[in-house]
Write a protein that holds these residues in place. Structure first.
Motif, PDB file in Angstrom:
ATOM      1  N   PRO A 202       0.787  -1.238   0.000  1.00  0.00           N
ATOM      2  CA  PRO A 202       0.000   0.000   0.000  1.00  0.00           C
ATOM      3  C   PRO A 202       0.816   1.284   0.000  1.00  0.00           C
ATOM      4  CG  PRO A 202      -0.944  -1.597   1.515  1.00  0.00           C
ATOM      5  CD  PRO A 202       0.370  -2.165   1.062  1.00  0.00           C
ATOM      6  N   VAL A 203       1.869   1.347   0.811  1.00  0.00           N
ATOM      7  CA  VAL A 203       2.612   2.602   0.946  1.00  0.00           C
ATOM      8  C   VAL A 203       3.380   2.929  -0.334  1.00  0.00           C
ATOM      9  CG1 VAL A 203       4.441   3.799   2.199  1.00  0.00           C
ATOM     10  CG2 VAL A 203       2.786   2.396   3.451  1.00  0.00           C
ATOM     11  N   VAL A 204       4.181   1.981  -0.802  1.00  0.00           N
ATOM     12  CA  VAL A 204       5.018   2.238  -1.975  1.00  0.00           C
ATOM     13  C   VAL A 204       4.170   2.453  -3.222  1.00  0.00           C
ATOM     14  CG1 VAL A 204       6.805   1.301  -3.494  1.00  0.00           C
ATOM     15  CG2 VAL A 204       6.972   0.977  -1.022  1.00  0.00           C
ATOM     16  N   LEU A 205       3.165   1.606  -3.413  1.00  0.00           N
ATOM     17  CA  LEU A 205       2.357   1.730  -4.622  1.00  0.00           C
ATOM     18  C   LEU A 205       1.472   2.967  -4.595  1.00  0.00           C
ATOM     19  CD1 LEU A 205       1.566  -2.001  -5.336  1.00  0.00           C
ATOM     20  CD2 LEU A 205       2.719  -0.404  -6.860  1.00  0.00           C
ATOM     21  N   LYS A 206       1.096   3.421  -3.416  1.00  0.00           N
ATOM     22  CA  LYS A 206       0.373   4.698  -3.344  1.00  0.00           C
ATOM     23  C   LYS A 206       1.284   5.833  -3.797  1.00  0.00           C
ATOM     24  CE  LYS A 206      -2.185   7.878  -0.384  1.00  0.00           C
ATOM     25  NZ  LYS A 206      -1.476   9.061  -0.938  1.00  0.00           N
ATOM     26  N   ASN A 207       2.544   5.806  -3.345  1.00  0.00           N
ATOM     27  CA  ASN A 207       3.487   6.852  -3.753  1.00  0.00           C
ATOM     28  C   ASN A 207       3.740   6.814  -5.255  1.00  0.00           C
ATOM     29  OD1 ASN A 207       3.778   7.795  -1.135  1.00  0.00           O
ATOM     30  ND2 ASN A 207       5.556   6.504  -0.695  1.00  0.00           N
ATOM     31  N   LEU A 208       3.912   5.614  -5.802  1.00  0.00           N
ATOM     32  CA  LEU A 208       4.118   5.490  -7.244  1.00  0.00           C
ATOM     33  C   LEU A 208       2.889   5.976  -8.012  1.00  0.00           C
ATOM     34  CD1 LEU A 208       5.872   1.987  -7.482  1.00  0.00           C
ATOM     35  CD2 LEU A 208       6.936   4.241  -7.770  1.00  0.00           C
ATOM     36  N   SER A 209       1.710   5.606  -7.524  1.00  0.00           N
ATOM     37  CA  SER A 209       0.474   6.038  -8.175  1.00  0.00           C
ATOM     38  C   SER A 209       0.326   7.556  -8.123  1.00  0.00           C
ATOM     39  CB  SER A 209      -0.737   5.375  -7.507  1.00  0.00           C
ATOM     40  OG  SER A 209      -0.702   3.976  -7.670  1.00  0.00           O
ATOM     41  N   ASP A 210       0.685   8.136  -6.981  1.00  0.00           N
ATOM     42  CA  ASP A 210       0.592   9.595  -6.846  1.00  0.00           C
ATOM     43  C   ASP A 210       1.540  10.296  -7.812  1.00  0.00           C
ATOM     44  OD1 ASP A 210      -1.314   9.300  -4.899  1.00  0.00           O
ATOM     45  OD2 ASP A 210       0.030   9.711  -3.214  1.00  0.00           O
ATOM     46  N   ASP A 211       2.737   9.734  -7.997  1.00  0.00           N
ATOM     47  CA  ASP A 211       3.688  10.321  -8.948  1.00  0.00           C
ATOM     48  C   ASP A 211       3.133  10.275 -10.371  1.00  0.00           C
ATOM     49  OD1 ASP A 211       5.468  10.825  -6.919  1.00  0.00           O
ATOM     50  OD2 ASP A 211       6.733   9.080  -7.315  1.00  0.00           O
ATOM     51  N   LEU A 212       2.558   9.142 -10.725  1.00  0.00           N
ATOM     52  CA  LEU A 212       1.979   9.016 -12.066  1.00  0.00           C
ATOM     53  C   LEU A 212       0.784   9.943 -12.244  1.00  0.00           C
ATOM     54  CD1 LEU A 212       2.160   5.161 -12.640  1.00  0.00           C
ATOM     55  CD2 LEU A 212       3.286   6.907 -14.028  1.00  0.00           C
ATOM     56  N   ARG A 213      -0.002  10.082 -11.203  1.00  0.00           N
ATOM     57  CA  ARG A 213      -1.153  10.987 -11.292  1.00  0.00           C
ATOM     58  C   ARG A 213      -0.695  12.430 -11.489  1.00  0.00           C
ATOM     59  NH1 ARG A 213      -5.252  11.109  -6.358  1.00  0.00           N
ATOM     60  NH2 ARG A 213      -3.334  11.793  -5.321  1.00  0.00           N
ATOM     61  N   ALA A 214       0.369  12.827 -10.771  1.00  0.00           N
ATOM     62  CA  ALA A 214       0.890  14.186 -10.932  1.00  0.00           C
ATOM     63  C   ALA A 214       1.371  14.416 -12.361  1.00  0.00           C
ATOM     64  CB  ALA A 214       2.034  14.421  -9.944  1.00  0.00           C
ATOM     65  N   MET A 215       2.077  13.423 -12.916  1.00  0.00           N
ATOM     66  CA  MET A 215       2.526  13.508 -14.314  1.00  0.00           C
ATOM     67  C   MET A 215       1.342  13.634 -15.259  1.00  0.00           C
ATOM     68  SD  MET A 215       5.441  10.684 -15.047  1.00  0.00           S
ATOM     69  CE  MET A 215       5.638   9.860 -13.489  1.00  0.00           C
ATOM     70  N   ALA A 216       0.372  12.746 -15.067  1.00  0.00           N
ATOM     71  CA  ALA A 216      -0.795  12.717 -15.951  1.00  0.00           C
ATOM     72  C   ALA A 216      -1.579  14.020 -15.867  1.00  0.00           C
ATOM     73  CB  ALA A 216      -1.693  11.533 -15.598  1.00  0.00           C
ATOM     74  N   ASN A 217      -1.670  14.591 -14.673  1.00  0.00           N
ATOM     75  CA  ASN A 217      -2.404  15.848 -14.521  1.00  0.00           C
ATOM     76  C   ASN A 217      -1.716  16.991 -15.266  1.00  0.00           C
ATOM     77  OD1 ASN A 217      -4.406  14.688 -12.993  1.00  0.00           O
ATOM     78  ND2 ASN A 217      -3.556  15.310 -11.021  1.00  0.00           N
TER      79      ASN A 217
END
Length: 303
Positions: A202-217
């Motif tokens: 949960p912790v690592v994949l949330k951080n990775l997902s947040d990074d991708l979301r920031a890029m996508a935004n």
């Protein structure tokens, strides 16, 4: 694994997203954003689950299911495009007014009228979409995934990572709007897949997902600007809204470049890892998850 296989979980995720799209389309579920936008988000998440099992269910079934979901999205594409143009002008209007550059009220009014016209022209999209979504929902049960395993899941995610990494390299080598849009599409695909996997770490994949979301935004905002600019170019500036649009083009070009550069900087850091190494990390987390009592993979998108 709570008595459910990986295949069960992925089928469940896809069904849940399609059910969400149906609930919005029929008016059963109210949304904070526009119904069109929310339905399209559900469809993208459903297609992300579908792509994870693309090889295992076979080309024919994948193509049929993916086409059905894509066709539903196309029913709303003109409306969504008009929504995006209007939202983008309103965002830019807020920025330029703070900088004392004046407003774009005539342009905004034209885009409101354009959106209303598209909504009237495609007023029956819900009626067409519901049976298509119901058919897609029923077809999920046909996915032959009883033998789907963690190795296959790891390979699917690794392919998505590799595809996004290649798309980034192309965008950096030739920084066109089209190349950045392709990279954004690939990055969002990976983002949705990592959201599905989040329970395994949960912790690592949330951080990775947040990074991708920031890029996508960032890339999404850049694409919206480009999309608006395409609509504004080519006018003869005879009308007041065309003159306002022409003034806005310079603001768009500067903002678009800044957003693309910001996204590229984030992406270079995220995609520095080789695809095989990224896949190895996913594999190790899946192995640990398999060996312990853990939440259902579906939990990340179901709750």
């Amino acid at each position: 694994m709570h008595g459910q296989t990986l295949g069960d979980n992925l089928r469940r995720i896809c069904r849940k997203q399609i059910e969400g799209a149906i609930a919005i389309t029929t008016g059963e579920k109210k949304t904070s954003d526009t119904p069109v936008h929310e339905v399209r988000k559900h469809l993208k998440k459903a297609r992300a689950a579908l792509r994870l099992v693309r090889k295992e269910i076979g080309h024919g079934l994948f193509r049929e299911q993916d086409r059905c979901l894509r066709d539903v999205a196309r029913l709303t594409s003109e409306i969504r495009d008009a929504e995006v143009r209007l939202q983008t002008v309103r965002q830019l209007q807020g920025i330029t007014q703070r900088r004392a550059r004046g407003g774009y009220t005539k342009l905004e009014g034209m885009l409101i009228l354009e959106l209303e016209n598209f909504m009237a022209a495609f007023a029956e999209w819900q009626t067409q979409a519901v049976p298509m979504l119901e058919r897609a929902h029923a077809n999920v049960d046909c996915w032959p995934l009883d033998q789907f395993n963690c190795k296959q899941l790891r390979c699917a995610v690794q392919r998505s990572y590799k595809g996004a990494r290649k798309a980034l390299a192309r965008a950096e080598a030739a920084p066109t709007t089209e190349n950045f849009h392709r990279f954004r599409t690939r990055a969002k695909r990976l983002w949705y897949e990592l959201r599905i996997l989040r329970p395994i770490n949960p912790v690592v994949l949330k951080n990775l997902s947040d990074d991708l979301r920031a890029m996508a935004n960032l890339l999404g905002r850049a694409h919206d600007l480009s999309f608006l600019a395409d609509r504004l170019r080519g006018g003869n500036e005879k009308s007041e809204w065309e003159r306002e649009g022409h003034k806005l083009l310079a603001v768009i070009e500067v903002s678009q470049g800044d957003l693309q550069r910001g996204a590229a900087e984030l992406a270079e850091h995220f995609f520095a890892e080789r695809p095989r190494d990224f896949g190895d990390r996913i594999a190790s987390w899946l192995k640990d998850w398999e060996n312990q009592t853990a939440p259902s993979l579906a939990e990340a998108l179901v709750r």
